[in-house]
Enzyme design. Structure first.
Site, mmCIF file in Angstrom:
data_model
loop_
_atom_site.group_PDB
_atom_site.id
_atom_site.type_symbol
_atom_site.label_atom_id
_atom_site.label_comp_id
_atom_site.label_asym_id
_atom_site.label_seq_id
_atom_site.Cartn_x
_atom_site.Cartn_y
_atom_site.Cartn_z
ATOM 1 N N ALA A 1 5.262 11.834 -61.145
ATOM 2 C CA ALA A 1 4.285 12.160 -59.795
ATOM 3 C C ALA A 1 5.133 13.074 -58.936
ATOM 4 O O ALA A 1 6.454 12.997 -59.046
ATOM 5 C CB ALA A 1 3.867 10.876 -59.233
ATOM 6 N N LEU B 1 7.473 14.077 -50.235
ATOM 7 C CA LEU B 1 8.958 14.173 -49.713
ATOM 8 C C LEU B 1 9.765 14.270 -51.005
ATOM 9 O O LEU B 1 10.858 14.538 -50.932
ATOM 10 C CB LEU B 1 9.264 12.978 -48.820
ATOM 11 C CG LEU B 1 8.327 12.876 -47.631
ATOM 12 C CD1 LEU B 1 8.816 11.566 -46.656
ATOM 13 C CD2 LEU B 1 8.431 14.111 -46.789
ATOM 14 N N GLY B 2 9.386 13.821 -52.177
ATOM 15 C CA GLY B 2 10.063 13.839 -53.339
ATOM 16 C C GLY B 2 8.982 13.623 -54.651
ATOM 17 O O GLY B 2 7.689 13.338 -54.527
ATOM 18 N N GLN B 3 9.807 13.641 -55.536
ATOM 19 C CA GLN B 3 9.183 13.471 -57.079
ATOM 20 C C GLN B 3 9.457 12.405 -57.730
ATOM 21 O O GLN B 3 11.060 12.139 -57.537
ATOM 22 C CB GLN B 3 8.887 14.815 -58.054
ATOM 23 C CG GLN B 3 10.167 15.590 -58.180
ATOM 24 C CD GLN B 3 9.964 16.808 -58.847
ATOM 25 O OE1 GLN B 3 9.315 17.502 -58.293
ATOM 26 N NE2 GLN B 3 10.421 17.041 -59.969
ATOM 27 N N ASP C 1 1.246 3.644 -45.372
ATOM 28 C CA ASP C 1 0.889 4.950 -46.162
ATOM 29 C C ASP C 1 -0.079 4.305 -47.225
ATOM 30 O O ASP C 1 0.143 4.288 -48.462
ATOM 31 C CB ASP C 1 2.190 5.417 -46.713
ATOM 32 C CG ASP C 1 1.954 6.741 -47.328
ATOM 33 O OD1 ASP C 1 0.857 7.459 -47.128
ATOM 34 O OD2 ASP C 1 2.832 7.452 -47.721
#
Length: 420
Positions: free
Chosen positions: A106, A110-112, A259
């Site tokens: 994914a 902000l990051g993978q 979130d």
């Protein structure tokens, strides 16, 4: 301006840009908007994720495409990811792990996330932060703060500086992966007593402030679960689990996962619900939680309750006469607590979001004069997102009993700071 108000402005802008106000929508244009938001990452992508949950505000074709931002943004090159891992952990991924997949599972704001396997055989995921994302977020919020300050100078009613600062502080904390590891550990412990709920556990020896290693949870995202056309029993099961996963930690431990987009919930093959991504976890004052607990219990028991006294106990600032405040709060409560006042509620027929919007339009000035404490912003994000997910699930059943059991199991709350 409220989070919902900001989302509404962005929705209207996107509809204009993409042509969604016309009868025919150019899907290639919509795809370009999604790609652009994804490549921008940071605050821009978080906006796209929020928009994907605005089911009433977006046309179906736009909603489906924007939903890809929940976990399918354009990734960065595998060589760059490997370099970040080596810089943070002191060795390349092929030396740190028995297996490491350079293709991301994914890619988010902000990051993978990459799949890996430890030498002891445990399956893990590695969340790698994009380079420069902390600075980009700070720049985004500096720009937003300028607008908020200008609005505050124009009118006290429009002064949203405290709320912008709350969002800036909380979202900026998402770039600290050591803090997220601690939050993941806390949720792993909180959900350990719930056999049908789970949270991944952090792997401290493979984690830094920019790289986070967690045990892997296999399953399908909440959105893919919905796309599989589950039956009524499965929709009810997941709905009940979702309420306990989101609201349970709030009443039990004064913290909430803030979130709530569908990409952060996995439905496992054995029927459990997993809560993922602990970058945005909000902790609350004990008296704030107790004020909401008193309100919920009064609603469930059908007891008389003064909503004005309740919001004041929770730290709201009320700048209108008491009669107007009570009438507005009474209307708001009637809309927000519909699932608590019946033994059979049908979320497929739920109209609380458009009804609340209509009330907000009808009594905008009064709403602006009842100002919640800044910490309520993240609670609203969590609870509102949970409600949107429940609407998407569309289950029908006794939600009132779910909340009643939840409150029965949790007594007076201490804040995380008091527990430590």
């Amino acid at each position: 301006m409220s989070a919902r108000g900001s989302a509404g402005l962005a929705v209207r802008a996107l509809r204009k840009v993409t042509g969604a106000d016309t009868q025919e929508t150019d899907r290639s244009t919509l795809g370009l908007v999604v790609q652009t938001l994804g490549e921008m990452k940071g605050a821009a992508m978080k906006l796209g994720q929020a928009l994907s949950m605005e089911m009433d505000a977006l046309p179906p074709e736009l909603r489906q495409i924007v939903a890809r931002l929940q976990s399918e943004a354009p990734p960065i090159d595998s060589e760059e990811i490997a370099a970040i891992i080596e810089d943070e952990l002191g060795a390349p991924p092929e030396r740190l792990f028995a297996e490491f997949d350079p293709k991301p599972l994914a890619a988010a704001s902000l990051g993978q996330v990459h799949a890996a396997r430890l030498e002891d055989g445990r399956e893990v995921v590695l969340k790698v932060q994009y380079p420069g994302i902390a600075e980009a977020l700070e720049s985004d919020f500096s720009n937003i703060s300028v607008v908020a300050r200008a609005a505050g100078f124009t009118s006290k009613l429009l002064d949203g500086r405290d709320y912008v600062e709350e969002l800036r502080r909380e979202i900026s904390l998402e770039t600290d992966y050591l803090l997220e590891a601690e939050r993941a550990r806390a949720f792993h412990a909180l959900l350990a007593s719930e056999p049908d709920l789970l949270a991944p556990a952090p792997i401290p020896e493979r984690s830094t402030s920019r790289v986070l290693c967690l045990t892997r949870v296999r399953g399908q995202t909440l959105q893919r679960f919905l796309d599989s056309n589950p039956d009524a029993a499965a929709r009810w099961r997941v709905s009940e689990q979702l309420i306990r996963a989101v609201h349970g930690p709030f009443f039990a431990a004064a913290r909430i996962h803030a979130d709530p987009h569908p990409g952060n919930f996995f439905v496992t093959e054995d029927g459990r619900l997993a809560l993922l991504d602990f970058g945005c976890v909000k902790s609350f004052r004990a008296d704030f939680v107790e004020a909401l607990r008193t309100f919920m219990r009064s609603e469930l028991r059908g007891e008389r309750y003064d909503p004005l006294a309740g919001v004041r106990a929770a730290g709201f600032q009320v700048d209108i006469d008491e009669a107007s405040a009570r009438s507005l709060l009474t209307e708001t409560v009637k809309i927000a607590t519909r699932p608590l006042r019946t033994n059979c509620y049908d979320y497929a027929q739920d109209t609380s979001v458009p009804d609340m919007r209509a009330l907000g339009l009808r009594r905008t000035v009064d709403f602006l004069r009842i100002r919640p404490p800044p910490e309520a912003v993240m609670l609203g994000r969590a609870v509102g997102g949970c409600a949107q997910n429940l609407r998407a699930l569309g289950a029908r059943g006794d939600f009132r009993s779910v909340y009643a059991r939840l409150l029965e199991r949790t007594g007076p709350t201490s804040s995380p700071e008091e527990r430590s």
